[in-house]
Design a protein around this motif. Sequence first.
Motif, short mmCIF file in Angstrom:
data_model
loop_
_atom_site.label_atom_id
_atom_site.label_comp_id
_atom_site.label_asym_id
_atom_site.label_seq_id
_atom_site.Cartn_x
_atom_site.Cartn_y
_atom_site.Cartn_z
N GLY A 185 -9.20 -32.58 50.97
CA GLY A 185 -7.89 -32.28 51.35
C GLY A 185 -6.60 -32.68 50.31
N LEU A 186 -6.96 -34.21 50.28
CA LEU A 186 -5.82 -35.73 49.31
C LEU A 186 -5.86 -35.23 48.78
CD1 LEU A 186 -4.82 -38.07 50.59
CD2 LEU A 186 -7.10 -39.54 49.56
N VAL A 187 -6.08 -34.58 47.74
CA VAL A 187 -5.96 -33.61 46.18
C VAL A 187 -5.38 -32.85 46.14
CG1 VAL A 187 -6.16 -34.03 43.95
CG2 VAL A 187 -6.77 -35.88 45.15
N GLU A 188 -3.87 -31.97 46.40
CA GLU A 188 -4.68 -31.26 46.87
C GLU A 188 -3.75 -30.17 45.56
OE1 GLU A 188 -0.51 -31.46 48.78
OE2 GLU A 188 -2.04 -31.73 50.75
N THR A 189 -4.55 -28.85 45.18
CA THR A 189 -4.15 -27.90 43.85
C THR A 189 -2.68 -27.49 44.65
OG1 THR A 189 -6.36 -28.12 43.40
CG2 THR A 189 -5.41 -26.57 42.68
N ARG A 214 -8.79 -27.40 30.20
CA ARG A 214 -8.33 -27.63 30.98
C ARG A 214 -10.34 -27.76 32.33
NH1 ARG A 214 -5.02 -23.82 34.12
NH2 ARG A 214 -6.01 -23.73 36.32
N HIS A 215 -10.94 -27.24 31.88
CA HIS A 215 -11.98 -27.96 32.68
C HIS A 215 -12.34 -28.97 32.73
CE1 HIS A 215 -16.72 -27.40 33.76
NE2 HIS A 215 -16.48 -28.14 32.98
N ASN A 216 -12.18 -30.11 32.11
CA ASN A 216 -12.24 -31.38 31.30
C ASN A 216 -11.53 -31.55 33.23
OD1 ASN A 216 -12.92 -33.99 30.64
ND2 ASN A 216 -12.05 -34.07 29.51
N LEU A 217 -10.28 -31.68 33.16
CA LEU A 217 -9.39 -32.22 33.89
C LEU A 217 -9.91 -31.81 35.13
CD1 LEU A 217 -6.90 -34.17 35.39
CD2 LEU A 217 -5.29 -31.75 34.87
N ASP A 218 -9.96 -30.52 35.88
CA ASP A 218 -10.98 -30.51 36.96
C ASP A 218 -12.29 -30.75 37.34
OD1 ASP A 218 -8.60 -28.00 36.79
OD2 ASP A 218 -10.20 -25.91 36.00
N VAL A 219 -13.04 -31.02 36.22
CA VAL A 219 -14.29 -31.51 36.72
C VAL A 219 -13.42 -32.71 37.47
CG1 VAL A 219 -16.15 -32.43 35.58
CG2 VAL A 219 -15.50 -30.47 35.27
N HIS A 220 -13.13 -33.92 36.67
CA HIS A 220 -12.34 -35.30 37.37
C HIS A 220 -12.14 -35.14 38.58
CE1 HIS A 220 -13.72 -36.20 33.10
NE2 HIS A 220 -13.93 -38.12 33.49
N ALA A 224 -14.96 -34.92 41.18
CA ALA A 224 -15.78 -35.33 41.94
C ALA A 224 -14.40 -37.11 42.05
CB ALA A 224 -15.65 -36.62 39.52
N LEU A 225 -13.35 -36.82 41.54
CA LEU A 225 -12.64 -37.60 42.42
C LEU A 225 -12.75 -37.54 43.81
CD1 LEU A 225 -10.63 -39.66 42.47
CD2 LEU A 225 -8.96 -38.24 41.77
N VAL A 230 -10.33 -49.73 44.67
CA VAL A 230 -10.30 -48.77 45.10
C VAL A 230 -10.43 -48.98 46.93
CG1 VAL A 230 -9.52 -46.56 46.11
CG2 VAL A 230 -9.23 -46.82 43.52
N TRP A 231 -9.24 -48.63 47.91
CA TRP A 231 -9.94 -48.08 49.52
C TRP A 231 -9.40 -47.20 49.53
CZ3 TRP A 231 -8.64 -52.92 47.06
CH2 TRP A 231 -9.91 -53.39 46.56
N VAL A 232 -10.56 -47.05 50.89
CA VAL A 232 -10.22 -45.68 51.86
C VAL A 232 -10.71 -45.43 53.02
CG1 VAL A 232 -9.62 -42.96 52.64
CG2 VAL A 232 -10.18 -43.32 49.60
N ALA A 233 -9.07 -46.24 54.12
CA ALA A 233 -9.49 -46.55 55.55
C ALA A 233 -10.23 -48.00 55.24
CB ALA A 233 -9.76 -45.42 56.63
N GLU A 234 -9.96 -48.79 54.32
CA GLU A 234 -10.62 -50.54 54.61
C GLU A 234 -12.56 -49.86 53.94
OE1 GLU A 234 -9.44 -52.48 54.84
OE2 GLU A 234 -7.58 -51.71 55.24
N ARG A 235 -12.69 -48.29 53.84
CA ARG A 235 -14.11 -48.44 52.59
C ARG A 235 -13.30 -48.30 50.87
NH1 ARG A 235 -16.48 -43.99 50.91
NH2 ARG A 235 -14.49 -42.52 51.04
N GLU A 236 -14.45 -49.06 50.40
CA GLU A 236 -14.28 -49.67 49.05
C GLU A 236 -14.98 -48.54 48.84
OE1 GLU A 236 -14.98 -52.09 45.62
OE2 GLU A 236 -14.76 -52.93 47.50
N VAL A 237 -14.27 -47.01 47.32
CA VAL A 237 -14.79 -46.66 46.85
C VAL A 237 -14.88 -46.87 45.31
CG1 VAL A 237 -13.87 -44.40 45.94
CG2 VAL A 237 -13.31 -45.47 48.12
N SER A 238 -15.74 -46.37 44.89
CA SER A 238 -16.58 -47.08 43.28
C SER A 238 -15.84 -45.52 42.04
CB SER A 238 -17.62 -47.18 43.06
OG SER A 238 -18.47 -47.48 41.99
N LEU A 239 -15.26 -45.83 42.11
CA LEU A 239 -14.76 -44.98 41.07
C LEU A 239 -14.38 -45.21 38.50
CD1 LEU A 239 -11.23 -43.73 42.26
CD2 LEU A 239 -13.25 -43.20 42.94
N ALA A 240 -15.16 -44.29 38.42
CA ALA A 240 -15.21 -43.93 36.80
C ALA A 240 -14.02 -44.72 36.27
CB ALA A 240 -16.15 -42.92 36.63
N ARG A 241 -14.11 -44.82 34.78
CA ARG A 241 -12.38 -45.55 34.58
C ARG A 241 -11.82 -43.85 35.43
NH1 ARG A 241 -11.12 -45.61 28.65
NH2 ARG A 241 -12.89 -45.08 28.31
#
Length: 219
Positions: free
Chosen positions: A204-208, A186-192, A195-196, A141-152
């Motif tokens: 603000g990229l991932v909106e609730t 519910r907590h499991n999804l919110d935690v991920h 973290a993301l 994954v890259w954000v504005a050419e910056r690579e981001v390391s994500l868990a599975r």
Amino acid sequence: MRVLLVEDDLRVAAALSKALRRRGHQVVAAMTAAEAVRADPVDLVLLDLNLPDRDGLEVCRRIRQVDEDVAIIAVSARAEEYDRVAGLRAGADDYVVKPFSMVELQARIEAVMRRTTRSTRTTSASLEVGTLRIDLDARRVWVAEREVSLARKEFDLLVALARQAGSVVPRDRLQLDVWQTTWATRHNLDVHVAALRGKLDDAGLVETVRGVGYRLRAG
């Protein structure tokens, strides 16, 4: 848009057909599972799950095997969570519980078609949403050419949101896509999600969308 309406109740089928045609759709009617699986290709299937000759879930699986891209909305009086999950796992893009209004159904049709069209456009090995770029094969994954390391699971969650960028993805749908179950807490999804957001460095990229789910900002 060409719609296959699979409904064995003549009165319901007639009312729905009239309402759909009034909204500009072409309607092909089927009263049985046999007629449904023999029907010509369409853009959308409205599939009642209570059919006289075969279980609707089996029909849903069969249609999905034949056409991976067709939009399917399961329609049923079965309202339990187990039934909704079974419908989604069988290949439906959405699940509508009877009785419903035509306004609700039309809104769901529009949402499903937006997601289906967007998904069809992004079946290549990469996804791009704004400054976000995802290499599906390499799981990078890259954000504005910056690579981001994500868990599975973080990567899987981001992909599930990116495939429907700009649209709200319900919590149940995300849990099915990422954990293959709706029993994740519910907590499991919110935690991920938290973290993301932190790793993307843009809260603000991932909106609730309170009470519904999450949406990846499209632009």
